[in-house]
Structure formats: structure tokens, C-alpha cells
Write a protein that holds these residues in place. Structure first.
Motif, mmCIF file in Angstrom:
data_model
loop_
_atom_site.group_PDB
_atom_site.id
_atom_site.type_symbol
_atom_site.label_atom_id
_atom_site.label_comp_id
_atom_site.label_asym_id
_atom_site.label_seq_id
_atom_site.Cartn_x
_atom_site.Cartn_y
_atom_site.Cartn_z
ATOM 1 N N LEU A 229 0.864 -1.179 0.000
ATOM 2 C CA LEU A 229 0.000 0.000 0.000
ATOM 3 C C LEU A 229 0.897 1.224 0.000
ATOM 4 C CD1 LEU A 229 -2.486 -1.065 2.805
ATOM 5 C CD2 LEU A 229 -3.006 -0.897 0.370
ATOM 6 N N GLY A 406 10.171 -2.939 12.769
ATOM 7 C CA GLY A 406 8.900 -2.405 12.271
ATOM 8 C C GLY A 406 8.068 -3.579 11.778
ATOM 9 N N LEU A 407 6.804 -3.599 12.165
ATOM 10 C CA LEU A 407 5.903 -4.709 11.810
ATOM 11 C C LEU A 407 4.738 -4.128 11.015
ATOM 12 C CD1 LEU A 407 4.560 -7.606 12.337
ATOM 13 C CD2 LEU A 407 3.681 -6.617 14.453
HETATM 14 P P1 AMO Z 1 10.653 -2.122 6.323
HETATM 15 O O1 AMO Z 1 10.834 -1.154 5.222
HETATM 16 O O2 AMO Z 1 11.048 -3.547 6.049
HETATM 17 O O3 AMO Z 1 11.483 -1.696 7.599
HETATM 18 O O4 AMO Z 1 9.153 -2.092 6.796
HETATM 19 C C1 AMO Z 1 8.721 -2.829 7.930
HETATM 20 C C2 AMO Z 1 7.457 -3.604 7.618
HETATM 21 O O5 AMO Z 1 6.424 -2.715 7.221
HETATM 22 C C3 AMO Z 1 5.582 -3.333 6.279
HETATM 23 N N1 AMO Z 1 5.571 -2.548 5.026
HETATM 24 C C4 AMO Z 1 4.495 -2.412 4.230
HETATM 25 N N2 AMO Z 1 3.239 -2.880 4.327
HETATM 26 C C5 AMO Z 1 2.359 -2.552 3.350
HETATM 27 N N3 AMO Z 1 2.675 -1.780 2.282
HETATM 28 C C6 AMO Z 1 3.928 -1.298 2.138
HETATM 29 N N4 AMO Z 1 4.218 -0.514 1.096
HETATM 30 C C7 AMO Z 1 4.901 -1.599 3.145
HETATM 31 N N5 AMO Z 1 6.205 -1.280 3.332
HETATM 32 C C8 AMO Z 1 6.585 -1.869 4.473
HETATM 33 C C9 AMO Z 1 6.139 -4.724 6.019
HETATM 34 C C10 AMO Z 1 7.572 -4.573 6.465
HETATM 35 O O6 AMO Z 1 8.137 -5.821 6.885
HETATM 36 N N6 AMO Z 1 12.580 1.062 9.683
HETATM 37 C C11 AMO Z 1 12.494 -0.337 9.298
HETATM 38 C C12 AMO Z 1 12.071 -1.221 10.446
HETATM 39 C C13 AMO Z 1 13.095 -1.278 11.556
HETATM 40 O O7 AMO Z 1 14.233 -1.697 11.279
HETATM 41 O O8 AMO Z 1 12.759 -0.905 12.693
HETATM 42 C C14 AMO Z 1 11.496 -0.445 8.162
HETATM 43 O O9 AMO Z 1 10.747 0.444 7.860
HETATM 44 O O10 AMO Z 1 5.443 -5.644 6.830
#
Ligand code: AMO
Length: 437
Positions: A229, A406-407
């Protein structure tokens, strides 16, 4: 008639929510409100089924009360005053004998979708009429479960001494590197929508040690998939004096608690969605990136060290490793500038992804702690350290060693509800094609 009283609650419209009505109340006068789901005329009687957010009741309208029924299209909002009485209906344990029915809001037909779901509508039509779609009990169940998931996450993190914070969403420089950024004009300056709370949450470990945030973040994702998203909800933590294995343990127990809490608190919703929420057993399997390459090799997929795992590779791994599992110790060059290298193998990093089958749910790691190292990693990744000056200053103020993750809440929701398309579990999803409603 008395007003609804529950503790200090007193409502002007009704005496009871529908779920509070019981056969033991036969003979009692009540008032309740809801939406007309169905209406059947049988001779001189009309049978209504009326739903509020808590349940559904049968309402009998006899001849003397028929005048109230002149113009009542389905999904109109009504207030019923009447008496609880015994019923012969097999689907209900009592019914309401209406003395009066007041029309509070009329539903104008034809409605854009059938909110009962008898006539199936495609997802675009449903999203275009999302408020009405929430009258469909399957859709409502998703968002009731989401409420319990959020409550469970807050409970677990609170018990583990994490403090909830809210960081800015309008920011002056990228938090995750240059790609996927939405930019906007901010009083004559260039600004961006935050991709994550990464830099702020790290800084907050100075004063609060353990922090978490649950907020929407923004990625200019052009890929039109069922898991991306442009506006998604992220659960983020950051903890002083923890390393990546410690925060993986936090994540694991958070996931298990979410499953236990929703399994227990969302019985009706599971029935509605025809799913069973089964708590996973911990510890989750942990494989290294190197072991993932070995596994792929067995499937004739030959990757070089340092290659990223693409969707097709993760799908193969997801078949081998069903359910939740971690992939740890990724090549450093695949990870963002703030991730710490492994002390004994500097090409690897103290990092992990949490997977469910093919789907990445979370990533995290131990953070770099030396501002000099961060500067050189920024340069390696083509980013300008001067743009991160505010962040780097904080490393001179007594920054504790820290780790976090980040989850993706929406992805977790789609796993829990067993619904593949992430758009189903977000009220008003934003993707490259959808900006309204
Ligand atoms: P990352 O970019 O892997 O890590 O994002 C963490 C989690 O966020 C979710 N996510 C998304 N969900 C839906 N649509 C998207 N476009 C999207 N992008 C990311 C995913 C992903 O695993 N700052 C680091 C986290 C950290 O190291 O603390 C980070 O943003 O489930």
C-alpha cells in the motif's frame, strides 16, 4: 421509559444494545435502534430483522403499528419502542413486539452494493462504498478483530515497559533512504511524508529507553500487489540495551499474544469469517540468510551471496517453512544504513525479517551506534550525511546501544484473517490507483 443506563452511561435514544436483550426480559418495555436488514409481510403482520453493531433482533409489527411502516426501505435507521416477547422463530430466542417505529434516517435505493452480501460485489465497488460495506458482517468482523489486535499489541508492549510515542509524519529528509518517498511542498520548502519513524524512535531511546509507535507511514509503491500500500500502518519498537535477538523475542511473544487474545476475544468474528485463529507455537524457526540460499539451491535456484530474495524465492521458502519463521543475518549491503554489521563477519548484519510463508511481516536489527560509521554507510548508499545532521547530533548526547523492528500491521491482519488482499483489511486503502474515497 427509562434511558439506557450502564455505569455512568445514559443514552437518549435507547434503553439497550441488541445484544443486551434476553428471553428473561419477556414483558419488559425497551427501546433500541438499528438498521433494517430484512422485512417480510405475512398477512397482517410484518417481520423485521434489525441489526445494531452488537447483534440482530426480530421485530414484529402488528396491524395497529403498521402505520409506522409506510416507507421503510432496507438499511434505513429506525428506533423501535416495544415489548420483549416469546417467539416461535427458530433463529431467535425472543422477539420485540413493536409499539412504535421511528424513522431516523432513510436509506436511498438503489444502494451501490448489497451490504448483506447476498449479491456479491467486487472489491472496487465495495471500497467505493466502504461505510456501507461495513454493514456486511464479514467486513465488520475484520475491523473488530483489528481493534483487538491493536489492544493486544498495546497491552503486551506496555507490560514490557515500552512507552507509546507519536513522531512527525511531515519530515525534512528521508528516514529510510531516497527511494519510495512522497514529496510535498511545505511553505516553500521541500518536505516528505515519513516512510517510517526510524530516526525519531532511535533518538527516543535516549530519554525513554523503550518506545513504540503505531501509526500510518507512506511509501510511493508503484508495484500493484496484494501486499503493498502507499499508506500502511506500522507497529514500530525501539529499545535501549537490547540487541537483535532480544527484540526478536519481543516480536515473537507479541505475535503469540495477539493470536491468543484474538482467538479468545473474537469468537463471533471467527465464525463470521469462517476461520479459526490458532496461536502459533514459539519459538519460531530461525534460519540464516546463508541457510535460505542453501534451501533454494535444493530447488535449483542458484543465488550469489548478496543477492536479495525476490518474491519468487520467498514463495519457494514459504512452502518449505510454513507459518512464522525468521530469516536472520542478512548481507550488510542489503540492509539500510542504520543496521549494525556482525562483529565477527562484517559482511553480514545483525538483522532479521519475520516471515509468514512467503510474506515479509517485519524487519529489524541492532542499530549502528557510532556516528562515524553511520556517516560512512550513508555515503556508501548514496545519501548525503549533511541531510541527517539533526539525527547524527543525538549520537553525541549519550545514545544507548539499541535495537528495534517495524511490523506491518495490515500484513499481519491479512495473515490472521486469512485474507490475501491487504486492501480488504484497511478501511480506505491507498495504492497507486486509489486516492478516494
Ligand atoms: P521495512 O521497510 O522492512 O522496515 O518495513 C517494515 C514492515 O512494514 C511493512 N511494510 C508495508 N506494508 C504494506 N505496504 C507497504 N508498502 C509496506 N512497506 C513496508 C512490512 C515490512 O516488513 N525502519 C524499518 C524497520 C526497523 O528496522 O525498525 C522499516 O521500515 O510488513
Amino acid at each position: 421509559m427509562s434511558l439506557k443506563k450502564r455505569g455512568s452511561d445514559s443514552l437518549q435514544f435507547k434503553t439497550h444494545d441488541i445484544e443486551e436483550l434476553t428471553p428473561a426480559m419477556v414483558g419488559k418495555e425497551i427501546a433500541c435502534c438499528g438498521w433494517i436488514e430484512d422485512m417480510r409481510k405475512l398477512g397482517k403482520m410484518t417481520f423485521l430483522t434489525v441489526r445494531d453493531v452488537t447483534g440482530i433482533a426480530q421485530v414484529i409489527v402488528k396491524e395497529e403499528a403498521q402505520k409506522y411502516l409506510e416507507e421503510l426501505p432496507r438499511q434505513s435507521v429506525i428506533r423501535i419502542k416495544g415489548k420483549v416477547q416469546e417467539t416461535k422463530a427458530k433463529d431467535f430466542s425472543f422477539e420485540i413486539n413493536a409499539q412504535s417505529i421511528e424513522l431516523l434516517a432513510k436509506a436511498v435505493h438503489p444502494l451501490p452494493i448489497d451490504p448483506i452480501g447476498r449479491l456479491e460485489s467486487n472489491i472496487d465497488n465495495r471500497l467505493n462504498a466502504r461505510a456501507l460495506d461495513l454493514r456486511n458482517q464479514k467486513t465488520a468482523a475484520i475491523f473488530k478483530i483489528r481493534h483487538h489486535v491493536l489492544a493486544s499489541i498495546r497491552k503486551t508492549l506496555g507490560e514490557k515497559k515500552f512507552i507509546e510515542i507519536t513522531t512527525p509524519k511531515i519530515i525534512g529528509s528521508a528516514s529510510e533512504g531516497g527511494a519510495n518517498l512522497f514529496s510535498l511542498e511545505y511553505f516553500g520548502k521541500q518536505a516528505y511524508l515519513a516512510q517510517s519513524p526510524q530516526l525519531y524512535k532511535e533518538q527516543m531511546t535516549i530519554g525513554l529507553e523503550r518506545v513504540f509507535e503505531i501509526s500510518t507511514f507512506y511509501r510511493a509503491e508503484k508495484s500493484h500487489t496484494v501486499r503493498h500500500l502507499s499508506e500502511f500502518t506500522s507497529v514500530d519498537i525501539e529499545a535501549a540495551f537490547m540487541d537483535y535477538t532480544d527484540v526478536m523475542n519481543v516480536l515473537e511473544s507479541l505475535i503469540v499474544n495477539v493470536y491468543n487474545d484474538t482467538a479468545n476475544n473474537c469468537k463471533k468474528e471467527q465464525e463470521e469469517l469462517e476461520i479459526e485463529i490458532k496461536p502459533p507455537s514459539a519459538p519460531f524457526e530461525r534460519i540464516t540468510y546463508a541457510q535460505a540460499l542453501e534451501l533454494l539451491k535444493k530447488h535449483d535456484i542458484k543465488l550469489n551471496f548478496g543477492d536479495d530474495l525476490q518474491d519468487a524465492h520467498l514463495r519457494v521458502l514459504g512452502k518449505e517453512l510454513a507459518g512464522f519463521y525468521f530469516i536472520v543475518d542478512w548481507p550488510l549491503k542489503l540492509k539500510p544504513f542504520y543496521i549494525h554489521e556482525k562483529d565477527d563477519e562484517p559482511d553480514l548484519s545483525k538483522s532479521f525479517d519475520l516471515q509468514f510463508g512467503y510474506l515479509e511481516l517485519s524487519s529489524g536489527g541492532t542499530r549502528l551506534h557510532s556516528p562515524e560509521k553511520i556517516k560512512s554507510r550513508l555515503k556508501e548508499q548514496g545519501l548525503d550525511p549533511s541531510k541527517f545532521a539533526d539525527h547524527l547530533r543525538a549520537f553525541e548526547w549519550g545514545m544507548p546501544p539499541h535495537a528495534g523492528w517495524g511490523l506491518g500491521l495490515d500484513r499481519l491482519m491479512s495473515v490472521i484473517t486469512k485474507i490475501d488482499n491487504i486492501r480488504e483489511v484497511v478501511l480506505y486503502p491507498r495504492d497507486s490507483e486509489r486516492l478516494s474515497p
